[in-house]
Motif scaffolding. Structure first.
Motif, mmCIF file in Angstrom:
data_model
loop_
_atom_site.group_PDB
_atom_site.id
_atom_site.type_symbol
_atom_site.label_atom_id
_atom_site.label_comp_id
_atom_site.label_asym_id
_atom_site.label_seq_id
_atom_site.Cartn_x
_atom_site.Cartn_y
_atom_site.Cartn_z
ATOM 1 N N GLU A 175 25.827 30.740 -2.348
ATOM 2 C CA GLU A 175 24.550 30.452 -2.215
ATOM 3 C C GLU A 175 24.149 29.167 -1.672
ATOM 4 O OE1 GLU A 175 23.674 34.406 -3.341
ATOM 5 O OE2 GLU A 175 22.506 33.034 -2.184
ATOM 6 N N ASP A 184 21.408 25.888 -1.035
ATOM 7 C CA ASP A 184 20.211 25.290 -0.973
ATOM 8 C C ASP A 184 20.285 24.025 -0.200
ATOM 9 O OD1 ASP A 184 21.451 24.125 -3.450
ATOM 10 O OD2 ASP A 184 19.595 23.009 -2.957
ATOM 11 N N GLN A 205 16.961 26.564 1.408
ATOM 12 C CA GLN A 205 16.892 27.708 2.243
ATOM 13 C C GLN A 205 16.651 26.934 3.659
ATOM 14 O OE1 GLN A 205 14.440 30.435 0.661
ATOM 15 N NE2 GLN A 205 15.955 31.576 -0.505
ATOM 16 N N SER A 263 21.558 27.827 11.800
ATOM 17 C CA SER A 263 21.791 28.088 10.295
ATOM 18 C C SER A 263 23.230 27.726 9.818
ATOM 19 C CB SER A 263 21.391 29.479 10.272
ATOM 20 O OG SER A 263 20.263 29.809 10.315
ATOM 21 N N SER A 282 23.316 32.763 1.665
ATOM 22 C CA SER A 282 22.330 33.315 2.367
ATOM 23 C C SER A 282 22.016 32.313 3.793
ATOM 24 C CB SER A 282 20.931 33.124 1.485
ATOM 25 O OG SER A 282 21.167 34.059 0.297
ATOM 26 N N THR A 329 21.490 27.928 5.035
ATOM 27 C CA THR A 329 20.405 26.784 5.244
ATOM 28 C C THR A 329 19.933 26.929 6.495
ATOM 29 O OG1 THR A 329 21.012 25.787 3.220
ATOM 30 C CG2 THR A 329 19.870 24.515 5.092
ATOM 31 N N LYS A 357 22.272 38.359 4.846
ATOM 32 C CA LYS A 357 23.564 37.613 4.795
ATOM 33 C C LYS A 357 24.562 38.408 5.654
ATOM 34 C CE LYS A 357 23.465 36.123 -0.041
ATOM 35 N NZ LYS A 357 24.186 36.467 -1.354
#
Lengths: 110, 113
Positions: free
Chosen positions: A5, A7, A9, A86, A102, A104, B42
């Motif tokens: 995950e 961060d 985002q 991203s 997910s 950044t 994702k």
């Protein structure tokens, strides 16, 4: 699961500044990889860091890995507008399967 | 630099139709993968393939999906009867023996209408 995950985002910086993105995961890993994805395009491999490594450099990229905290960071120094994309971390454990975070979204303003 | 190539780059298909997505992995690689990314979500693992058989698959990879390496260079993903929720970007990837760096193609956008 061993999800990565990231961060924040989303991150917006001025050209020339440094960008730092963080990634956390849940289970033990063999490797952690960082990828870049331009909008609607493929995943470009940036760097792989093994679980027994703490830091790795590639050009303007610096990746750190802290397995005790199950976290990694990606630093892009002297950012350029072309770095806008991203960024995803992906971990692999006992198999070659990658688990992606997910991401950044980085915006570098000219 | 060697790269993974995928065709088609975009495909629109009607629900219920069969779709075949094609990939040419990097030539000396031995491990092949399919991943997908639903818009805004994702990247998800679908399946890995080694030594002419599936080595691992996810829950997403149900009976509607199949993979094949019909010759020494191509690696295909077939979706037998597409559903609306199959709309996504599908990525092919490959890696070498004993090397964990996984290289991805540019992806195939699949839109099911």
């Amino acid at each position: 699961s061993q999800q990565g995950e990231e961060d924040p985002q989303a991150l917006s910086i001025q050209e020339g500044e440094n960008a730092t993105m963080n990634c956390s995961y849940k289970t033990s890993i063999n490797n952690l990889q960082w990828y870049r994805q331009n909008s609607g395009r493929g995943l470009v491999h940036l760097i792989l860091i093994r679980s027994n490594e703490r830091e790795k450099h590639s050009g303007r990229l610096r990746v750190t890995l802290d397995t005790s905290k199950k976290s990694s960071s990606l630093l892009i120094t002297a950012s350029r507008a072309a770095d806008t994309a991203s960024y995803f971390c992906a971990t692999d454990g006992s198999s070659y399967k990658l688990i992606f975070g997910s991401g950044t979204r980085l915006l570098v303003r000219p | 630099e060697p790269e993974v190539t995928q065709t088609p780059s975009h495909q629109v298909t009607q629900m219920g139709q069969e779709v075949i997505l094609r990939c040419v992995p990097i030539s000396n690689h031995l491990y092949f993968y399919w991943y997908r990314q639903i818009l805004g979500q994702k990247v998800e693992f679908l399946v890995s393939f080694y030594n002419n058989e599936i080595s691992e698959k996810s829950e997403i990879f149900d009976d509607q999906f199949s993979v094949e390496r019909p010759d020494g260079s191509n690696f295909t993903l077939k979706i037998r009867s597409t559903k609306l929720e199959d709309s996504a970007m599908y990525f092919c990837a490959s890696s070498g023996n004993g090397v964990h760096t996984i290289y991805f193609g540019e992806g195939s956008w699949l839109t099911v209408v």
